[in-house]
Design a protein around this motif. Structure first.
Motif, PDB file in Angstrom:
ATOM      1  N   PRO A   1      10.246  13.370 -59.743  1.00 29.04           N
ATOM      2  CA  PRO A   1       8.946  12.859 -59.303  1.00 29.04           C
ATOM      3  C   PRO A   1       9.035  12.127 -57.964  1.00 29.04           C
ATOM      4  O   PRO A   1      10.096  11.628 -57.580  1.00 29.04           O
ATOM      5  CB  PRO A   1       8.564  11.890 -60.426  1.00 29.04           C
ATOM      6  CG  PRO A   1       9.882  11.404 -60.952  1.00 29.04           C
ATOM      7  CD  PRO A   1      10.885  12.511 -60.751  1.00 29.04           C
ATOM      8  N   SER A   2       7.908  12.089 -57.273  1.00 33.79           N
ATOM      9  CA  SER A   2       7.766  11.241 -56.086  1.00 33.79           C
ATOM     10  C   SER A   2       7.243   9.879 -56.526  1.00 33.79           C
ATOM     11  O   SER A   2       6.264   9.788 -57.276  1.00 33.79           O
ATOM     12  CB  SER A   2       6.783  11.869 -55.096  1.00 33.79           C
ATOM     13  OG  SER A   2       7.255  13.114 -54.604  1.00 33.79           O
ATOM     14  N   LEU A   3       7.893   8.826 -56.086  1.00 33.95           N
ATOM     15  CA  LEU A   3       7.464   7.480 -56.432  1.00 33.95           C
ATOM     16  C   LEU A   3       6.006   7.245 -56.026  1.00 33.95           C
ATOM     17  O   LEU A   3       5.510   7.853 -55.067  1.00 33.95           O
ATOM     18  CB  LEU A   3       8.340   6.448 -55.724  1.00 33.95           C
ATOM     19  CG  LEU A   3       9.767   6.263 -56.248  1.00 33.95           C
ATOM     20  CD1 LEU A   3      10.574   5.438 -55.250  1.00 33.95           C
ATOM     21  CD2 LEU A   3       9.768   5.601 -57.618  1.00 33.95           C
ATOM     22  N   PRO A   4       5.299   6.368 -56.725  1.00 38.38           N
ATOM     23  CA  PRO A   4       3.908   6.067 -56.349  1.00 38.38           C
ATOM     24  C   PRO A   4       3.804   5.593 -54.899  1.00 38.38           C
ATOM     25  O   PRO A   4       4.512   4.671 -54.483  1.00 38.38           O
ATOM     26  CB  PRO A   4       3.516   4.947 -57.323  1.00 38.38           C
ATOM     27  CG  PRO A   4       4.407   5.147 -58.505  1.00 38.38           C
ATOM     28  CD  PRO A   4       5.715   5.631 -57.940  1.00 38.38           C
ATOM     29  N   GLY A   5       2.935   6.258 -54.134  1.00 34.93           N
ATOM     30  CA  GLY A   5       2.753   5.902 -52.737  1.00 34.93           C
ATOM     31  C   GLY A   5       3.671   6.610 -51.783  1.00 34.93           C
ATOM     32  O   GLY A   5       3.636   6.356 -50.578  1.00 34.93           O
ATOM     33  N   TYR A   6       4.489   7.521 -52.274  1.00 33.89           N
ATOM     34  CA  TYR A   6       5.390   8.313 -51.442  1.00 33.89           C
ATOM     35  C   TYR A   6       4.913   9.763 -51.436  1.00 33.89           C
ATOM     36  O   TYR A   6       4.741  10.367 -52.501  1.00 33.89           O
ATOM     37  CB  TYR A   6       6.820   8.283 -51.984  1.00 33.89           C
ATOM     38  CG  TYR A   6       7.527   6.963 -51.903  1.00 33.89           C
ATOM     39  CD1 TYR A   6       8.646   6.795 -51.083  1.00 33.89           C
ATOM     40  CD2 TYR A   6       7.118   5.872 -52.671  1.00 33.89           C
ATOM     41  CE1 TYR A   6       9.332   5.584 -51.036  1.00 33.89           C
ATOM     42  CE2 TYR A   6       7.792   4.661 -52.621  1.00 33.89           C
ATOM     43  CZ  TYR A   6       8.899   4.520 -51.804  1.00 33.89           C
ATOM     44  OH  TYR A   6       9.566   3.327 -51.759  1.00 33.89           O
ATOM     45  N   GLY A   7       4.731  10.313 -50.250  1.00 32.71           N
ATOM     46  CA  GLY A   7       4.395  11.724 -50.153  1.00 32.71           C
ATOM     47  C   GLY A   7       3.118  12.055 -50.879  1.00 32.71           C
ATOM     48  O   GLY A   7       2.050  11.501 -50.597  1.00 32.71           O
ATOM     49  N   PHE A   8       3.223  12.944 -51.842  1.00 35.83           N
ATOM     50  CA  PHE A   8       2.049  13.484 -52.527  1.00 35.83           C
ATOM     51  C   PHE A   8       1.686  12.712 -53.788  1.00 35.83           C
ATOM     52  O   PHE A   8       0.764  13.110 -54.501  1.00 35.83           O
ATOM     53  CB  PHE A   8       2.284  14.968 -52.848  1.00 35.83           C
ATOM     54  CG  PHE A   8       2.589  15.786 -51.631  1.00 35.83           C
ATOM     55  CD1 PHE A   8       1.601  16.073 -50.701  1.00 35.83           C
ATOM     56  CD2 PHE A   8       3.882  16.234 -51.388  1.00 35.83           C
ATOM     57  CE1 PHE A   8       1.884  16.812 -49.559  1.00 35.83           C
ATOM     58  CE2 PHE A   8       4.176  16.986 -50.255  1.00 35.83           C
ATOM     59  CZ  PHE A   8       3.179  17.264 -49.340  1.00 35.83           C
ATOM     60  N   SER A   9       2.406  11.635 -54.090  1.00 39.63           N
ATOM     61  CA  SER A   9       2.027  10.751 -55.201  1.00 39.63           C
ATOM     62  C   SER A   9       1.160   9.617 -54.667  1.00 39.63           C
ATOM     63  O   SER A   9       1.494   9.009 -53.644  1.00 39.63           O
ATOM     64  CB  SER A   9       3.254  10.150 -55.894  1.00 39.63           C
ATOM     65  OG  SER A   9       3.915  11.092 -56.705  1.00 39.63           O
ATOM     66  N   SER A  10       0.067   9.327 -55.360  1.00 43.31           N
ATOM     67  CA  SER A  10      -0.797   8.227 -54.942  1.00 43.31           C
ATOM     68  C   SER A  10      -0.233   6.898 -55.433  1.00 43.31           C
ATOM     69  O   SER A  10       0.661   6.863 -56.285  1.00 43.31           O
ATOM     70  CB  SER A  10      -2.211   8.430 -55.480  1.00 43.31           C
ATOM     71  OG  SER A  10      -2.228   8.351 -56.902  1.00 43.31           O
TER      72      SER A  10
END
Length: 379
Positions: free
Chosen positions: A123-132
């Motif tokens: 997963p992408s951490l919250p606020g990184y890339g495509f994660s809000s």
């Protein structure tokens, strides 16, 4: 409201890329710093070469096509859009979490090497890339661990192993603390969490005291970035969100100094990789939201207590050029917090182990998580 994961394809719009190139070409440059290159921060000559390549040589569409070969999805979890790579093999599941100033692409070399042996979720951490990232304070490692637990449940995994470095190590630690019945084991490449010592804790060893003095010195001389990101991320964000050259200067200096690059960051990682990371941060305008990890961790996090102890089997992979310290940290320090069952030291590699030394790290993962391997339960 829970929403099942939906397939996701990276598709950066042409006008975003055109604007990026125009901004790079119109950079207003400062004068060069006196003294040795890099001694006062990102070297001017290097950065001009890198941004010239970013504007006129780098083929983003080629990299986008490569990234889209990995199966990607998004899921809405408690109001947060979580982006993740998910490759199934019908084998035991592993959850891999990156840190800052990185993104999910750091973990893809492990996906290449381990996808026949494990189900892999990145997963992408919250606020990184495509994660809000939710528009609120308190999005700390405990909060993110809760998102990951729900994500793994959504994917059908009741039990799983977890791997992390940097902020990902903190999230992985809190996964093990909050749900030890679900986490089969953890592996850390950068143990970020400091044990909270009780008054009656055993006295520090000489090695522990030396290590903590080293950390204190590093904090005093190198942690300026963290001081501003943990106090005024919004102020810093205006410049980094407006200038791709400023963004590159801020991030690449860390990729160079925290890695086993011997000063040649392009050769070590490859220019295409570095520019892919920068393009993902730029095109998603996520540098400011990523830096909020520092603010929330400093002011709104859930502190460890002296009774916190990770009971699940823990592996620590030490890479010799991890920036704190250069060399091997004392195992006994981390054994105060973790049930360490595997401790390995690699002569090469640094803070970004998954992309710097993926073969070494992949073997450490196999050794640790294959001890009690069982088939995945995901559907």
């Amino acid at each position: 409201m829970s929403v099942d994961p939906e397939p996701f394809t990276i598709a950066i719009e042409d006008d975003v890329l055109s604007d990026l190139r125009a901004r790079l070409r119109s950079t207003r440059w400062p004068d060069g710093a006196p003294g040795a290159p890099w001694s006062q921060g990102t070297d001017l000559a290097y950065l001009r070469r890198l941004t010239d390549d970013w504007a006129d040589g780098f083929d983003w569409r080629r990299q986008e096509h490569r990234l889209n070969a990995y199966p990607q999805f998004t899921a809405d979890i408690a109001g947060t859009r979580v982006h993740f790579v998910h490759r199934r093999s019908g084998r035991p599941p592993l959850l891999l979490t990156h840190g800052w100033p990185s993104c999910f692409v750091e973990m893809l070399p492990l996906v290449d090497r381990l996808s026949d042996e494990f189900d892999l979720v990145v997963p992408s951490l919250p606020g990184y890339g495509f994660s809000s990232r939710p528009a609120e304070v308190g999005i700390d490692a405990v909060h993110t661990a809760g998102l990951w637990l729900e994500l793994m449940s959504r994917l059908g995994y009741e039990r799983f192993g977890a791997i992390g470095g940097d902020f990902g190590a903190a999230v992985t630690t809190h996964l093990a603390l909050s749900a030890p019945e679900r986490v089969t084991g953890i592996l850390l490449t950068t143990p970020e969490m400091r044990p909270a010592l009780a008054p009656d804790a055993p006295a520090l060893t000489d090695a522990e005291r030396a290590y903590l003095q080293h950390v204190e010195h590093w904090d005093a001389t190198e942690r300026g970035y963290s001081s501003i990101q943990s106090t005024r991320p919004q102020t810093l964000g205006y410049g980094l969100s407006d200038s791709p050259t400023g963004l590159a200067a801020w991030l690449i200096e860390k990729w160079r100094s925290w890695s086993d690059s011997d000063g040649d960051v392009d050769r070590h990682f490859g220019t295409d990789f570095l520019l892919t990371v920068l393009t993902l941060y730029w095109s998603t305008n996520s540098i400011t939201s990523s830096m909020r990890d520092y603010y929330d961790s400093r002011w709104h996090s859930t502190p460890l207590t002296s009774t916190d102890y990770v009971t699940v089997p823990t592996a620590v992979s030490v890479f010799a050029h991890e920036f704190v310290p250069e060399g091997e940290p004392p195992r006994e320090w981390y054994a105060r917090l973790y049930n360490i069952q595997q401790w390995t030291v690699a002569r090469h590699g640094g803070h970004f182990a998954a992309v710097e030394e993926p073969d070494i790290l992949a073997q450490d993962i196999r050794n640790h998580f294959n001890r009690d391997a069982s088939p995945a339960t995901g559907s």
